[in-house]
Scaffold this motif. Structure first.
Motif, PDB file in Angstrom:
ATOM      1  N   TYR A  18      20.920 -38.566  16.864  1.00 37.97           N
ATOM      2  CA  TYR A  18      19.838 -38.452  16.214  1.00 37.97           C
ATOM      3  C   TYR A  18      18.845 -39.811  15.959  1.00 37.97           C
ATOM      4  O   TYR A  18      17.845 -39.971  16.269  1.00 37.97           O
ATOM      5  N   HIS A  79      10.639 -32.420  13.442  1.00 39.89           N
ATOM      6  CA  HIS A  79      11.168 -31.389  13.704  1.00 39.89           C
ATOM      7  C   HIS A  79      10.530 -30.128  14.035  1.00 39.89           C
ATOM      8  O   HIS A  79       9.574 -30.015  13.351  1.00 39.89           O
ATOM      9  N   CYS A  84      16.308 -32.397  13.731  1.00 45.35           N
ATOM     10  CA  CYS A  84      16.950 -32.996  12.630  1.00 45.35           C
ATOM     11  C   CYS A  84      18.343 -32.410  12.412  1.00 45.35           C
ATOM     12  O   CYS A  84      18.280 -31.250  11.678  1.00 45.35           O
TER      13      CYS A  84
END
Length: 263
Positions: A18, A79, A84
C-alpha cells in the motif's frame, strides 16, 4: 531518485504494498516537486496495530507545486481508489518552507482523511481545522518519522517550539475529554502518551506510554489496563466501553500534568 520505498522493512509488512503504491501515486502527481514522504503516527513509533491503527503520512512538496495538483492527489490516494488496508489514511501535505520552520499553526496545503473506518475529509484550508493535531504530528515526525521517499524527516520538518507542543497537548486533552468521535480506549491511551511526553520530552508509542503510566499511577492502573486490553482487540468495532466518569477523571489528571509542565 527511486520511486520505491527507501526501506521497505521499516514499515509493517501489511502496509508495504500500500505505501509503495502511495509513494508511486504521490510522485506521479507531484513529479519533481515532491521532497519527502514520511510515515508518522503508530508506524513511526513502532506500534502499528493492523485493523485498529490508522496510517499517518506526511508529504512535503516544494513551493512550485501547482495548486491544481492537490485535489488530484487527494483523488488518487483516497479510499477506495487506493484501497487502504489500515483503519484509515491520515495524510497531510506541507510546503517545504512552512515545514522547515517551527510553528504552532496547522499550515497544511492538503489534509486528507480516508479509509474503511475513517470519516472522509479533504481540506485545502488549514483554517478549517484545529491546529493541535498538526503540531503534534510534526513533532512526532521530527523526532521519529520514517522516510518512505526523499529527504529524512529531521532535514525537512522542524520541531515545533516546546510551548506550542504543550499548548497542542492541552488542546488534545480537551478534545478527548468531550469524547465526541473518539473511542474510550484511545482517549485514555492518548492521555498516557501526553503524560509521558511531559515527563520525558519524547514521543512514545501509546501502549508503551500506557504501560509506564499504569506502573507509576496506582489510582488509574485499572482504567489504563482496561484500555490496553480493549486496544488489543482486532478492530475498532470490537473496542470495549470504559466507565465514562473514570475516563473523564483520568483526562482531568492528564490536563493537570500538562499545565504543570507548561509553567
Amino acid at each position: 531518485m527511486t520511486r520505491t520505498l527507501v526501506d521497505p522493512h521499516s514499515v509493517p509488512a501489511e502496509l508495504r504494498p500500500y505505501l509503495q503504491e502511495l509513494v508511486h501515486r504521490t510522485h506521479s502527481v507531484c513529479g519533481p516537486h515532491l521532497v519527502s514522504v514520511i510515515a508518522v503516527g503508530s508506524v513511526a513509533l513502532g506500534d502499528y496495530r493492523h485493523g485498529r491503527s490508522d496510517t499517518d503520512v506526511t508529504v512535503v512538496v516544494d513551493g512550485a507545486l501547482p495548486g491544481r495538483a492537490l485535489p488530484g492527489l487527494a483523488t488518487a490516494l483516497a479510499h477506495p481508489a487506493l484501497p487502504c488496508p489500515a483503519a484509515g489514511l491520515e495524510l497531510v501535505v506541507y510546503d517545504e518552507d512552512f515545514a522547515a520552520r517551527p510553528s504552532g499553526a496547522a499550515g497544511y496545503l492538503l489534509d486528507l482523511n480516508s479509509g474503511p473506518s475513517l470519516p472522509g475529509k479533504v481540506s485545502l484550508d488549514p483554517a478549517q481545522s484545529s491546529a493541535f493535531w498538526y503540531v503534534i504530528d510534526r513533532s512526532v515526525a521530527h523526532q521519529a518519522g520514517r522516510v518512505l521517499y526523499g529527504s529524512p524527516a529531521r532535514e525537512v520538518i522542524a520541531e515545533p517550539a516546546r510551548a506550542d507542543v504543550l499548548a497542542a497537548l492541552r488542546a488534545s486533552v480537551r478534545e478527548h475529554s468531550t469524547g465526541a468521535g473518539h473511542l474510550a480506549d484511545n482517549r485514555v491511551l492518548n492521555g498516557c502518551r501526553s503524560v509521558q511526553f511531559c515527563r520525558t520530552g519524547r514521543w512514545q508509542a501509546k501502549r508503551r506510554a500506557a504501560q509506564a503510566v499504569a506502573a507509576s499511577e496506582e489510582r488509574f492502573r485499572p482504567l489504563v489496563n482496561a484500555a490496553l486490553r480493549s486496544y488489543e482487540r482486532p478492530s475498532r468495532t470490537a473496542a470495549a466501553a470504559l466507565p465514562t466518569a473514570d475516563v473523564r477523571a483520568f483526562l482531568a489528571w492528564v490536563a493537570e500534568r500538562v499545565d504543570e509542565t507548561a509553567v
